[in-house]
Design a protein around this motif. Structure first.
Motif, PDB file in Angstrom:
ATOM      1  N   ASN A 110       6.066  -2.117   3.745  1.00  0.00           N
ATOM      2  CA  ASN A 110       5.349  -1.145   2.922  1.00  0.00           C
ATOM      3  C   ASN A 110       4.659  -0.092   3.773  1.00  0.00           C
ATOM      4  N   ARG A 135       8.333   2.803   3.993  1.00  0.00           N
ATOM      5  CA  ARG A 135       8.360   3.634   2.790  1.00  0.00           C
ATOM      6  C   ARG A 135       8.524   5.110   3.157  1.00  0.00           C
ATOM      7  N   ALA A 142       6.030   5.692  -2.327  1.00  0.00           N
ATOM      8  CA  ALA A 142       4.948   4.744  -2.603  1.00  0.00           C
ATOM      9  C   ALA A 142       5.192   4.001  -3.913  1.00  0.00           C
ATOM     10  N   LYS A 145       7.533   0.934  -3.402  1.00  0.00           N
ATOM     11  CA  LYS A 145       7.252  -0.046  -2.355  1.00  0.00           C
ATOM     12  C   LYS A 145       7.111  -1.425  -2.986  1.00  0.00           C
ATOM     13  N   LYS A 146       7.115  -2.463  -2.158  1.00  0.00           N
ATOM     14  CA  LYS A 146       6.956  -3.821  -2.676  1.00  0.00           C
ATOM     15  C   LYS A 146       5.656  -3.947  -3.463  1.00  0.00           C
ATOM     16  N   TYR A 151      13.459  -1.221  -1.590  1.00  0.00           N
ATOM     17  CA  TYR A 151      13.819  -1.123  -0.173  1.00  0.00           C
ATOM     18  C   TYR A 151      14.530  -2.375   0.328  1.00  0.00           C
TER      19      TYR A 151
END
Length: 215
Positions: A110, A135, A142, A145-146, A151
């Motif tokens: 991230n 990221r 953003a 992201k996780k 990703y």
């Protein structure tokens, strides 16, 4: 179980987490470009909140969210690069265990992609990983992201594999792996002592050395 690949989070897994004050400094520098002096509450809201909170904070200060975020990512990468070079964001000693893992390896973090590139360069470990993602330096980056698996799924596609183990140190890592249909290994580093897991990982480890038995 046999996996086609092993994918790693970075902060808290490969390198020690970035200090909170370093993260705060990046936020303050970004706001300073708009002549804004944010409160610590607002700064921490940018760091820990989601996009809704980010938009709200930017609106309060009359700052364009896309422009602010792009500048924040630049400052965040710069401040963390300094930490990598001065030794305040070191690599964990047990990263050498990756040399004995006979699978394709990847990083999905991230953190900013520029920061991940700096880490691979500063510690000269880029050749250990076939794929590395941080990221994108955009609001959209953003957003996915996780715990979003975006990703991770991109890394899987680039590796050309159907199964993988995802190694992380947080709830978002475990959830992201689950959403991507992967097994997860939670590594309980010293900074995670007493950390409560909201989701059940496939494995819980104390060190990357233990991955050899898992893989």
């Amino acid at each position: 179980m046999c996996y086609d690949a092993v994918i790693f989070d970075n902060d808290g897994v490969l390198t020690k987490p970035t200090l909170l004050e370093v993260q705060r400094e990046a936020v303050r520098r970004a706001f300073a470009e708009f002549d804004v002096e944010p409160t610590t509450e607002a700064v921490d809201g940018v760091i820990n909140g989601g996009l809704t909170r980010l938009r709200r904070i930017c609106a309060v200060h009359d700052v364009p969210v896309d422009d602010f975020w792009s500048r924040h990512e630049t400052h965040a990468a710069a401040t963390q690069r300094a930490c990598l070079e001065d030794g305040t964001k070191p690599l964990y000693d047990d990263v050498v265990a990756l040399d004995d893992i006979d699978h394709p390896l990847a990083v999905v973090s991230n953190n900013q992609h520029a920061t991940i590139e700096h880490i691979l360069d500063v510690f000269d470990i880029g050749d250990r990983f076939e794929v590395a993602y941080g990221r994108d330096p955009t609001v959209e980056g953003a957003r996915v992201k996780k715990p979003d698996p975006h990703y991770i799924e991109r890394a899987m596609g680039e590796l050309g594999v159907d199964s993988a183990l995802y190694v992380g140190d947080s709830n978002v890592d475990v959830v992201a792996a689950d959403r991507a249909g992967l097994d997860s290994a939670f590594i309980r580093r010293p900074h995670r002592e007493g950390y409560q897991l909201a989701a059940e990982p496939t494995y819980e480890l104390d060190s990357l050395d233990e991955l050899l038995a898992v893989c």
